[in-house]
Design an enzyme around this catalytic site. Structure first.
Site, short mmCIF file in Angstrom:
data_model
loop_
_atom_site.label_atom_id
_atom_site.label_comp_id
_atom_site.label_asym_id
_atom_site.label_seq_id
_atom_site.Cartn_x
_atom_site.Cartn_y
_atom_site.Cartn_z
N CYS A 1 -1.26 17.04 -13.38
CA CYS A 1 -1.12 16.51 -12.02
C CYS A 1 -0.46 17.60 -11.19
O CYS A 1 0.66 18.02 -11.49
CB CYS A 1 -0.27 15.24 -12.11
SG CYS A 1 0.07 14.50 -10.50
N CYS B 1 5.61 16.22 1.74
CA CYS B 1 4.41 15.54 2.24
C CYS B 1 4.73 14.97 3.62
O CYS B 1 5.85 14.49 3.85
CB CYS B 1 4.00 14.41 1.30
SG CYS B 1 2.44 13.59 1.76
N SER C 1 -7.03 13.18 -4.63
CA SER C 1 -6.54 11.89 -4.16
C SER C 1 -6.05 12.02 -2.71
O SER C 1 -5.39 12.99 -2.36
CB SER C 1 -5.39 11.43 -5.05
OG SER C 1 -4.92 10.17 -4.64
N LEU D 1 -5.42 3.21 -1.27
CA LEU D 1 -5.64 2.13 -0.29
C LEU D 1 -4.42 1.22 -0.20
O LEU D 1 -3.91 0.96 0.88
CB LEU D 1 -6.89 1.34 -0.69
CG LEU D 1 -7.52 0.51 0.41
CD1 LEU D 1 -8.07 1.41 1.52
CD2 LEU D 1 -8.62 -0.40 -0.12
N ASN E 1 6.32 2.39 -9.19
CA ASN E 1 7.40 3.12 -9.84
C ASN E 1 8.61 3.13 -8.92
O ASN E 1 8.46 3.28 -7.72
CB ASN E 1 6.97 4.55 -10.15
CG ASN E 1 5.87 4.61 -11.20
OD1 ASN E 1 6.04 4.09 -12.30
ND2 ASN E 1 4.75 5.20 -10.86
N1 SAH Z 1 -1.18 12.06 -0.87
C1 SAH Z 1 -2.21 11.78 -1.83
C2 SAH Z 1 -1.92 12.41 -3.17
C3 SAH Z 1 -0.73 11.81 -3.89
S1 SAH Z 1 -1.32 10.87 -5.21
C4 SAH Z 1 -2.38 10.28 -1.95
O1 SAH Z 1 -1.55 9.55 -1.44
O2 SAH Z 1 -3.38 9.85 -2.50
C5 SAH Z 1 0.03 9.91 -5.64
C6 SAH Z 1 -0.40 8.48 -5.84
O3 SAH Z 1 0.76 7.74 -6.22
C7 SAH Z 1 -0.91 7.87 -4.56
O4 SAH Z 1 -1.92 6.95 -4.85
C8 SAH Z 1 0.32 7.16 -4.07
O5 SAH Z 1 0.04 6.17 -3.13
C9 SAH Z 1 0.90 6.63 -5.34
N2 SAH Z 1 2.32 6.28 -5.24
C10 SAH Z 1 3.21 6.76 -4.36
N3 SAH Z 1 4.41 6.23 -4.57
C11 SAH Z 1 4.28 5.39 -5.62
C12 SAH Z 1 5.18 4.56 -6.34
N4 SAH Z 1 6.46 4.48 -6.00
N5 SAH Z 1 4.69 3.87 -7.39
C13 SAH Z 1 3.39 3.95 -7.75
N6 SAH Z 1 2.50 4.73 -7.11
C14 SAH Z 1 2.94 5.43 -6.06
#
Ligand code: SAH
Length: 369
Positions: free
Chosen positions: A121, A128, A217, A241, A319
Site C-alpha cells: 500500500c 492529503c 483508489s 463512496l 479503524n
Molecule cells: N484518497 C484515496 C486513497 C486513500 S485509500 C481514497 O480516499 O480513496 C484509503 C481508504 O481508507 C479510503 O477508502 C478511505 O476512505 C479509507 N479510510 C479512511 N479512513 C478510514 C478509517 N478510519 N477506517 C477505515 N477506512 C478508512
C-alpha cells in the site's frame, strides 16, 4: 511529453525532490544519458539495475566504470527515501515503513503478506488535502505531492525487501500495489499515472507488475476518473463512496460538494465500460452514521443501476483514529448490511483489515515519528 531537465547539476526542483531515473520514461532516460555524455547503451543498463536488480545505489552498480558511478549517482540516483523505522505486526507479515524524503518530508507505506500474494500500500502524496473527517491522513492536510520516482521507489524498496528475505515468511515476490496510502492519487494525476507505467512496464522500462494487480483508489474526482479511463491502462479503480446519499457524503467526503454521488458513479461506469474492469466501492462502516439498513438498500440499488455487474463493494470496519468519536459498526449490523447489498444483486464482502496495532490500517497513516 517534454520536460525541462537540468543539465550537469541535478538541481532540486521547486518544492520537489531532485530528478531521479524513475521520473523518466525511456525516451527521456536516453536523452539525459546523452546529455551526460554517456554512451547510449548506458540508458538501458541503468534501468536494468534499478528496475531489474532493484538496485538504487549507483556505487553498487558494478557494471559501470568507477569514474562514471559518481556522476550517475548524483545525476540519476539521488537518495530519495530513507527508512526512519519499520513497524511490524501479524507475526511480521504486516510491515509499515516510515520514510523520510530528501527534504525531510515524512510518508508511509505498508507491506502485507498473504498466503497467495504480497500487497504494498503506497502513498501518492505526503498528507492529503481531501479532509475526510474519519481519516487520520486527512486531518493534517496536504504537505506536498510525491514525485513519480518517490512513488516508484516505495515499490522498488518493498520488492527488494521481499526478495532479500527481510520480511517474515521467507524470500518472496511483490505481486500487488494499491494506491491506498497517504494522499489522493488523482490529485497528483500526472505523476501517479507515470508511476503506474513505471510499476507495470516490463524490463528494462519498469518493474513488470501486471496492470491488473495495481489498484488506484480515489475519493471520486470525476473528471480525473474519466481521464484515467482513457489512458489505456487496465488498473483496478476503487472509489471511496462511504454512503449512497449526497447529504451525508457532503460531510464524510467533502469533495462530494464538487462531484456528487451520481456524477462519481457515472464516471465509474465510464471507467468500467472503457476498461472492462469491475470497479471497487470502498465503504467504511461507521456505527450509527452510515450503517443503517435503508442505506444498504439504497447503496445496492444505486450501484446496480449505475454499474450493473461491474462493481464490487468492500466494506471496511472503521479503524480508530486519534481524537475521533466514531466507532466501527457492530458485527450484526455489518452482516445485515452485507445481506441487503447482496439482495440487490451487488457483490459485497467485508475487507480483512490489517495493521491496526501499528496504526497502519486504512485511514490511520499519519507519518508520525
Ligand atoms: N484518497 C484515496 C486513497 C486513500 S485509500 C481514497 O480516499 O480513496 C484509503 C481508504 O481508507 C479510503 O477508502 C478511505 O476512505 C479509507 N479510510 C479512511 N479512513 C478510514 C478509517 N478510519 N477506517 C477505515 N477506512 C478508512
Amino acid at each position: 511529453m517534454v520536460v525541462s531537465l537540468p543539465l550537469v547539476f541535478n538541481a532540486p526542483r521547486r518544492g520537489m525532490p531532485p530528478r531521479h531515473l524513475a521520473d523518466l520514461d525511456s525516451a527521456e532516460r536516453r536523452e539525459v544519458v546523452k546529455e551526460l555524455g554517456l554512451p547510449g547503451f548506458r540508458a538501458d543498463q541503468l534501468a536494468r539495475q534499478y528496475y531489474g536488480r532493484l538496485e538504487a545505489d549507483a556505487e553498487k552498480m558494478t557494471d559501470l566504470p568507477a569514474a562514471v558511478r559518481d556522476q550517475v549517482g548524483s545525476e540519476l540516483f539521488p537518495v530519495l527515501l530513507t527508512p526512519v523505522k519499520h513497524l511490524a505486526c501479524d507475526g511480521g507479515e504486516t510491515r509499515k515503513t516510515l520514510w523520510k524524503a530528501n527534504d525531510g518530508t515524512l510518508l508511509e507505506s505498508v507491506l502485507m503478506r498473504y498466503p497467495d500474494r504480497a500487497t504494498l500500500c503506497i502513498s501518492s502524496q505526503a498528507g492529503c488535502g481531501m479532509a475526510c473527517p474519519f481519516c487520520a491522513t486527512g486531518q493534517a492536510g496536504l504537505q506536498r505531492n510525491l514525485s513519480t520516482a518517490e512513488i516508484v521507489d516505495q515499490v522498488r524498496a518493498a520488492a527488494a525487501a521481499l526478495r532479500d528475505g527481510e520480511v517474515a515468511g521467507g524470500p518472496g515476490r511483490l505481486s500487488n500495489v494499491v494506491f491506498m496510502g497517504m494522499g489522493e492519487p488523482l490529485a497528483n494525476y500526472k505523476r501517479v499515472v507515470a508511476a503506474v507505467r513505471r510499476i507495470t512496464s516490463p524490463a528494462p522500462d519498469g518493474l513488470g507488475l501486471s496492470q491488473r494487480s495495481v489498484t488506484v483508489s480515489t475519493v471520486g474526482l470525476a473528471p480525473a476518473i474519466r481521464k484515467l479511463a482513457d489512458e489505456d491502462l487496465s488498473v483496478t479503480l476503487a472509489v471511496s463512496l462511504h454512503t449512497p446519499d449526497d447529504e451525508l457524503r457532503d460531510t464524510l467526503v467533502p469533495v462530494n460538494n464538487r462531484w456528487s454521488v451520481a456524477e462519481v458513479l457515472k464516471a465509474a461506469r465510464y471507467y468500467a465500460d472503457k476498461t472492462g474492469r469491475r470497479v471497487s466501492i470502498e465503504y467504511a462502516m461507521i456505527r450509527d452514521v452510515n450503517d443503517q439498513p435503508w442505506r444498504a438498500d439504497l447503496l445496492g440499488k444505486k450501484l446496480r443501476k449505475a454499474l450493473g455487474a461491474l462493481v464490487h463493494v468492500n466494506l471496511i470496519p472503521l479503524n480508530p483514529t486519534p481524537g475521533s468519536e466514531w466507532d466501527a459498526s457492530p458485527k450484526p449490523v455489518e452482516k445485515e448490511f452485507v445481506r441487503r447489498v447482496l439482495a440487490q444483486g451487488v457483490s459485497c464482502t467485508v475487507r480483512d483489515t490489517r495493521g491496526q496495532e501499528i496504526a497502519a490500517a486504512c485511514g490511520q497513516l499519519a507519518a508520525e515519528n
